[in-house]
Design a protein around this motif. Structure first.
Motif, PDB file in Angstrom:
ATOM      1  N   TYR A  88      14.519  42.484   1.049  1.00 56.09           N
ATOM      2  CA  TYR A  88      16.121  42.227   0.957  1.00 56.09           C
ATOM      3  C   TYR A  88      16.182  43.258   0.112  1.00 56.09           C
ATOM      4  CZ  TYR A  88      20.105  39.750  -0.908  1.00 56.09           C
ATOM      5  OH  TYR A  88      21.618  39.826  -1.936  1.00 56.09           O
ATOM      6  N   TYR A  89      15.764  43.537  -1.078  1.00 60.47           N
ATOM      7  CA  TYR A  89      16.360  44.802  -1.868  1.00 60.47           C
ATOM      8  C   TYR A  89      16.623  46.424  -0.949  1.00 60.47           C
ATOM      9  CZ  TYR A  89      16.956  47.421  -5.793  1.00 60.47           C
ATOM     10  OH  TYR A  89      17.640  49.701  -6.356  1.00 60.47           O
TER      11      TYR A  89
ATOM     12  N   SER B 231      16.619  47.475   1.544  1.00 62.16           N
ATOM     13  CA  SER B 231      17.791  46.738   2.822  1.00 62.16           C
ATOM     14  C   SER B 231      19.207  47.460   2.646  1.00 62.16           C
ATOM     15  CB  SER B 231      17.811  45.762   4.297  1.00 62.16           C
ATOM     16  OG  SER B 231      18.641  44.576   2.771  1.00 62.16           O
ATOM     17  N   SER B 232      18.978  47.051   1.150  1.00 58.50           N
ATOM     18  CA  SER B 232      20.829  47.263   0.272  1.00 58.50           C
ATOM     19  C   SER B 232      20.159  49.079  -0.557  1.00 58.50           C
ATOM     20  CB  SER B 232      20.491  46.064  -0.375  1.00 58.50           C
ATOM     21  OG  SER B 232      19.680  46.082  -1.477  1.00 58.50           O
ATOM     22  N   ASP B 233      19.104  49.408  -0.965  1.00 57.18           N
ATOM     23  CA  ASP B 233      18.988  50.503  -1.268  1.00 57.18           C
ATOM     24  C   ASP B 233      19.209  51.807  -0.788  1.00 57.18           C
ATOM     25  OD1 ASP B 233      18.398  53.229  -2.817  1.00 57.18           O
ATOM     26  OD2 ASP B 233      17.594  51.094  -4.584  1.00 57.18           O
TER      27      ASP B 233
ATOM     28  N   MET C 244      25.647  41.013  -2.325  1.00 54.44           N
ATOM     29  CA  MET C 244      25.786  40.485  -0.730  1.00 54.44           C
ATOM     30  C   MET C 244      25.496  39.164  -0.569  1.00 54.44           C
ATOM     31  SD  MET C 244      22.505  43.927   0.046  1.00 54.44           S
ATOM     32  CE  MET C 244      22.018  43.450   1.383  1.00 54.44           C
TER      33      MET C 244
END
Length: 263
Positions: free
Chosen positions: A205-206, A208-210, A256
């Motif tokens: 999850y992280y 995919s956002s970094d 998010m």
């Protein structure tokens, strides 16, 4: 994977090894008697091979490579293999200089199957393991061990003990063991599996956002964020069932929305 499936696989491997030994080990094999062919033992053998296992649950279809330059990306000169249905991998014909380098595993969304969740990954996840002379398990715990050594400048032993203390693991060597296999008859290791699955899900999850330019930086940022904004104690909380997106829903990143995993 079910316990029965694991037992059948191990029994079959043992019978095969017995038959090969009875037949003299095959042509020209007399010099290979010291080679270790044990399941998931992660040991270096006399033939220049290195084997191990990739887990939060067992990962099937993950790419695993020796990371010679530490950039977390596979380069042309770096050995590359793919994990089997039991999360196992094996490098062959390695020279002596290869063994001191990290092993990196990359799970791909929609391609890599996580046996612990019974479904394909929904995010790309990268994990890493450093050499400890015997085991090459690759997991969220070994990745955090790498983080403590590189972010906090801890020694190998200090980082190992730090991970054990943070998560209440059964022993200081637990992060370098196949804790999924041990979980079949040990509740302490089952708790470790559940924690690992929560960590793996949140790592994806992280990531995919970094928007960092390289995976090494993402790994550093990810564990810093998880420590400061989620807290390690929440990854051990049984109220958050792995695979249901509950960690994402309760600890969204920068606003998010939670992105619960689906079959």
């Amino acid at each position: 994977m079910s316990l029965i499936r694991k037992i059948l696989y191990t029994a079959t491997a043992a019978m095969t090894l017995f038959i090969v030994a009875a037949c003299g080990g095959g042509s020209g094999s007399s010099g290979d008697s010291t080679q270790n062919l044990g399941t998931n033992d992660g040991t270096q053998s006399s033939s220049g091979s290195l084997s191990g296992v990739v887990i939060d649950g067992y990962w099937q279809g993950a790419e695993v490579f020796m990371d010679f330059n530490g950039n977390f990306e596979h380069d042309e000169n770096e050995p590359l293999v793919t994990t089997d249905a039991y999360g196992q991998y094996k490098f062959e014909n390695l020279d002596n200089d290869s063994f001191g380098h990290p092993v990196v595993a990359k799970g791909t969304a929609g391609v890599t199957f996580d046996d612990g969740l019974g479904q394909y990954l929904t995010d790309n996840i990268t994990m890493v393991s450093l050499d400890n002379d015997s085991m090459r398990v690759v997991s969220p715990f070994t990745s955090l061990h790498w983080y403590y050594m590189n972010n906090d400048n801890m020694t190998f032993e200090e980082a190992r003990n730090k991970v054990m203390e943070e998560f209440g693991l059964p022993s200081h060597q637990a992060i370098f063991e196949d804790f999924v296999e041990k979980s079949y008859d040990n509740p302490s290791y089952q708790n470790m599996v559940d924690t690992s699955l929560r960590m793996g899900e949140y790592m994806g999850y992280y990531f995919s956002s970094d928007n960092s330019t390289n995976m090494r930086e993402e790994m550093m940022n990810g564990f810093t964020y998880m420590h400061q904004n989620v807290g390690w104690d929440n990854f051990t909380d049984d109220n958050f069932q792995p695979g249901m997106g509950m960690m994402r829903d309760n600890f969204p990143i920068n606003g998010m929305p939670g992105m619960g995993m689906s079959n």
